[in-house]
Design a protein around this motif. Structure first.
Motif, PDB file in Angstrom:
ATOM      1  N   SER A  49     -10.197  -2.996  -2.252  1.00 48.28           N
ATOM      2  CA  SER A  49      -9.979  -3.903  -3.333  1.00 48.28           C
ATOM      3  C   SER A  49      -8.664  -3.817  -4.213  1.00 48.28           C
ATOM      4  N   SER A  50      -7.960  -2.518  -3.574  1.00 49.45           N
ATOM      5  CA  SER A  50      -6.854  -2.128  -4.244  1.00 49.45           C
ATOM      6  C   SER A  50      -5.801  -1.183  -3.187  1.00 49.45           C
ATOM      7  N   PHE A  51      -4.504  -1.376  -3.579  1.00 52.35           N
ATOM      8  CA  PHE A  51      -3.651  -0.226  -2.698  1.00 52.35           C
ATOM      9  C   PHE A  51      -4.048   1.022  -3.148  1.00 52.35           C
ATOM     10  N   GLU A  52      -4.358   1.485  -3.898  1.00 49.89           N
ATOM     11  CA  GLU A  52      -5.079   2.786  -4.368  1.00 49.89           C
ATOM     12  C   GLU A  52      -5.921   3.283  -3.486  1.00 49.89           C
ATOM     13  N   GLU A  53      -7.061   2.335  -3.564  1.00 49.00           N
ATOM     14  CA  GLU A  53      -8.366   2.622  -2.554  1.00 49.00           C
ATOM     15  C   GLU A  53      -7.925   2.429  -1.160  1.00 49.00           C
ATOM     16  N   PHE A  54      -6.875   1.947  -0.720  1.00 50.11           N
ATOM     17  CA  PHE A  54      -6.538   1.819   0.592  1.00 50.11           C
ATOM     18  C   PHE A  54      -5.798   3.083   0.942  1.00 50.11           C
ATOM     19  N   MET A 114      -5.629   0.235   8.939  1.00 50.61           N
ATOM     20  CA  MET A 114      -4.291  -0.068   8.383  1.00 50.61           C
ATOM     21  C   MET A 114      -4.594  -1.579   8.134  1.00 50.61           C
ATOM     22  N   THR A 115      -5.562  -2.406   8.702  1.00 50.03           N
ATOM     23  CA  THR A 115      -5.531  -3.807   8.414  1.00 50.03           C
ATOM     24  C   THR A 115      -6.406  -3.817   7.078  1.00 50.03           C
ATOM     25  N   ALA A 116      -6.884  -2.831   6.312  1.00 44.64           N
ATOM     26  CA  ALA A 116      -7.391  -2.963   5.395  1.00 44.64           C
ATOM     27  C   ALA A 116      -6.263  -3.178   4.001  1.00 44.64           C
ATOM     28  N   HIS A 117      -4.972  -2.849   4.459  1.00 45.23           N
ATOM     29  CA  HIS A 117      -3.986  -3.042   3.337  1.00 45.23           C
ATOM     30  C   HIS A 117      -3.722  -4.243   2.973  1.00 45.23           C
ATOM     31  N   PRO A 118      -3.863  -4.529   1.578  1.00 40.79           N
ATOM     32  CA  PRO A 118      -4.104  -5.745   0.679  1.00 40.79           C
ATOM     33  C   PRO A 118      -2.998  -6.855   1.244  1.00 40.79           C
ATOM     34  N   ASP A 119      -1.850  -6.381   1.819  1.00 43.89           N
ATOM     35  CA  ASP A 119      -1.003  -7.570   2.494  1.00 43.89           C
ATOM     36  C   ASP A 119      -1.093  -7.805   3.864  1.00 43.89           C
ATOM     37  N   TRP A 120      -2.195  -7.528   4.574  1.00 45.09           N
ATOM     38  CA  TRP A 120      -2.485  -7.791   5.855  1.00 45.09           C
ATOM     39  C   TRP A 120      -2.830  -8.795   6.046  1.00 45.09           C
TER      40      TRP A 120
END
Length: 144
Positions: A49-54, A114-120
């Motif tokens: 849900s967030s970049f930090e979690e990623f 890496m597909t979990a990145h929020p911008d993917w």
């Protein structure tokens, strides 16, 4: 005739035989088992849900040692990544009633994570994979 008992090979990015069918918007990995287009499966992928979690999830994956496990929890489904050996990771699955471990090298599994990145963003054809799965789920719930 013997029942199908697929043994998943160690998938890697430069496989000559295609094994990744796609990654849908819900971050499910659609695989051709052993590269066989008649035997497909989906494996729950990392969703954050967030970049930090990623960032924390990727660092946790990179820190896995042989024998360690990393749980991927999701609302509906999830999976566990097992570090089998140096640069060898497994995700358990069941294909036609048989237990299977999909084996990945580190670079390949990290690229999937890496597909979990929020911008993917998924490819347009991969959006159709997710849409088709949702349509089948709705059809089943309406029939029940």
């Amino acid at each position: 005739m013997e029942p199908l008992f697929p043994l998943a090979p160690r998938y890697h990015l430069d496989d000559p035989q295609p094994w990744l069918r796609g990654i849908d918007p819900a971050r499910r990995y659609w695989l051709w088992v052993n590269g066989d287009e008649s035997v497909g499966t989906t494996v729950p992928g990392l969703s954050v849900s967030s970049f930090e979690e990623f960032k924390q999830a990727i660092l946790r994956f990179r820190g896995l040692e042989p024998g360690d496990r990393m749980d991927i929890r999701r609302i509906i489904d999830g999976c566990t990544i097992h570090c089998v050996a140096a640069n060898c990771y497994a995700i358990a699955d069941t294909i036609d009633g048989a237990p299977v471990w999909h084996l990945f090298d580190g670079e390949t599994l990290e690229s999937l994570l890496m597909t979990a990145h929020p911008d993917w963003q998924p490819a347009p054809s991969d959006v159709e994979l997710g849409r088709g799965m949702m349509e089948r789920m709705f059809a089943q719930s309406m029939a029940a």
